[in-house]
Motif scaffolding. Structure first.
Motif, short mmCIF file in Angstrom:
data_model
loop_
_atom_site.label_atom_id
_atom_site.label_comp_id
_atom_site.label_asym_id
_atom_site.label_seq_id
_atom_site.Cartn_x
_atom_site.Cartn_y
_atom_site.Cartn_z
N GLU A 209 31.52 50.37 40.05
CA GLU A 209 32.94 50.58 39.71
C GLU A 209 33.84 49.50 40.29
O GLU A 209 35.06 49.54 40.12
N ALA A 210 33.23 48.54 41.00
CA ALA A 210 34.04 47.55 41.71
C ALA A 210 34.81 46.64 40.76
O ALA A 210 35.98 46.33 41.00
N LEU A 211 34.19 46.23 39.66
CA LEU A 211 34.85 45.31 38.75
C LEU A 211 36.11 45.94 38.14
O LEU A 211 37.18 45.32 38.12
N GLU B 214 29.91 37.35 43.45
CA GLU B 214 29.79 36.27 42.45
C GLU B 214 29.98 36.79 41.03
O GLU B 214 30.52 36.10 40.17
N GLN B 215 29.54 38.03 40.82
CA GLN B 215 29.74 38.65 39.50
C GLN B 215 31.23 38.80 39.21
O GLN B 215 31.69 38.54 38.10
N LEU B 216 31.99 39.24 40.21
CA LEU B 216 33.43 39.40 40.03
C LEU B 216 34.11 38.04 39.82
O LEU B 216 35.02 37.91 38.99
N GLN B 217 33.65 37.04 40.55
CA GLN B 217 34.21 35.69 40.36
C GLN B 217 33.90 35.19 38.95
O GLN B 217 34.76 34.61 38.29
N ALA B 218 32.68 35.45 38.50
CA ALA B 218 32.28 35.01 37.16
C ALA B 218 33.12 35.71 36.10
O ALA B 218 33.33 35.18 35.01
N ASP B 219 33.62 36.90 36.42
CA ASP B 219 34.47 37.62 35.49
C ASP B 219 35.90 37.08 35.48
O ASP B 219 36.74 37.55 34.72
N GLY B 220 36.18 36.11 36.34
CA GLY B 220 37.50 35.48 36.33
C GLY B 220 38.40 35.88 37.48
O GLY B 220 39.53 35.39 37.58
N LEU B 221 37.93 36.75 38.35
CA LEU B 221 38.76 37.13 39.50
C LEU B 221 38.69 36.02 40.54
O LEU B 221 37.61 35.52 40.84
N ALA C 166 44.07 43.59 41.12
CA ALA C 166 44.54 42.22 40.94
C ALA C 166 45.86 42.18 40.16
O ALA C 166 46.61 41.21 40.25
N GLY C 167 46.15 43.24 39.42
CA GLY C 167 47.38 43.27 38.64
C GLY C 167 48.58 43.85 39.38
O GLY C 167 49.69 43.89 38.84
N LEU C 168 48.39 44.31 40.60
CA LEU C 168 49.51 44.92 41.34
C LEU C 168 50.39 43.83 41.95
O LEU C 168 49.89 42.87 42.53
#
Ligand SMILES: *Cc1c(COP(=O)(O)O)cnc(C)c1O
Length: 230
Positions: free
Chosen positions: A141-143, A185-192, A150-152
């Motif tokens: 559920e982290a992503l 790294e998965q979250l970074q790859a998603d653009g975060l 990130a939108g706050l």
């Protein structure tokens, strides 16, 4: 030199050797001194030993300590659990919060962050080793949570934080920390745009650094044993 300043030097030396062993730049691993249960004098001694960033778990204790230290420029990180009725203390007094694991808490922190302060720097706490009652967002559920946080407007999402169960040896600590690194790294790859992996404590900082930690949170090795349990 005080014992605390001496201990700080030893911890910095551990960080430098762990980075050398892992082929990493020691300038990219920050030391957070965890001063929970120790008083303002201990923090002053650490500051005199060159330490500027401190981690605290118990919010009221932390705020009292900050009030006794307003004459020193320190950076404060909240690394303890944040209940909904305590978000204001965090929003008004801390520079960082490492333990976000619910959107509701994140929204309250963003709403309550005073306009005259810089945005609150935050990490999501991930329950990487899966204890059912443990704090932290489940890895799956982290992503979704990271995208919302990130939108706050008054928060800056910096990365992930974990407190794994104590591991018996380096290899078992490493396996768990590598899982957190993979998620990061998965979250970074998603653009975060994340730059902080807050993991590793007195017992496992070498394994955490090997796995890519950018911030180790060290209490015991700097300030000594605590009487009160964490
Ligand atoms: C207490 C604490 C630490 C420091 O632990 P030590 O083993 O004393 O280095 C680090 N992170 C968190 C979240 C803590 O509660």
């Amino acid at each position: 030199m005080t014992m605390i300043a001496d201990n700080l030097q030893s911890v910095r030396a551990r960080i430098v050797s762990a980075c050398a062993a892992a082929g990493r730049d020691p300038g990219l691993v920050k030391l957070l001194a965890v001063s929970k249960t120790f008083g303002p004098q201990a923090v002053r001694a650490a500051h005199a030993g060159g330490q500027a960033e401190f981690g605290e778990n118990y919010l009221q204790e932390a705020v009292n300590k900050m009030a006794a230290l307003t004459d020193v420029p320190l950076v404060w990180h909240c690394i303890g659990p944040i209940q909904a009725n305590k978000t204001r203390l965090v929003a008004e007094h801390f520079d960082w919060a490492h333990t976000l694991d619910r959107l509701k808490i994140a929204q309250r922190l963003s709403d309550q962050r005073p306009g005259h302060l810089a945005p609150l720097q935050v990490c999501l706490q991930v329950n990487i080793d899966g204890g059912a009652t443990k704090a932290g967002v489940p890895p799956g559920e982290a992503l979704a949570l990271a995208r919302e946080v990130a939108g706050l407007p008054r928060l800056v999402l910096r990365g992930l934080m974990t407190i794994p169960e104590p591991a018996p040896d380096f290899p078992s600590a490493l396996v768990v920390h590598q899982r957190t690194r993979a998620l990061f790294e998965q979250l970074q790859a998603d653009g975060l745009r994340l730059d902080t992996l807050s993991m590793g404590m007195t017992a496992d900082l070498e394994a955490a650094i090997h796995a890519g930690s950018t911030m180790v949170r060290v209490g015991t090795a700097i300030f000594g044993g605590r009487l009160r349990a964490p």
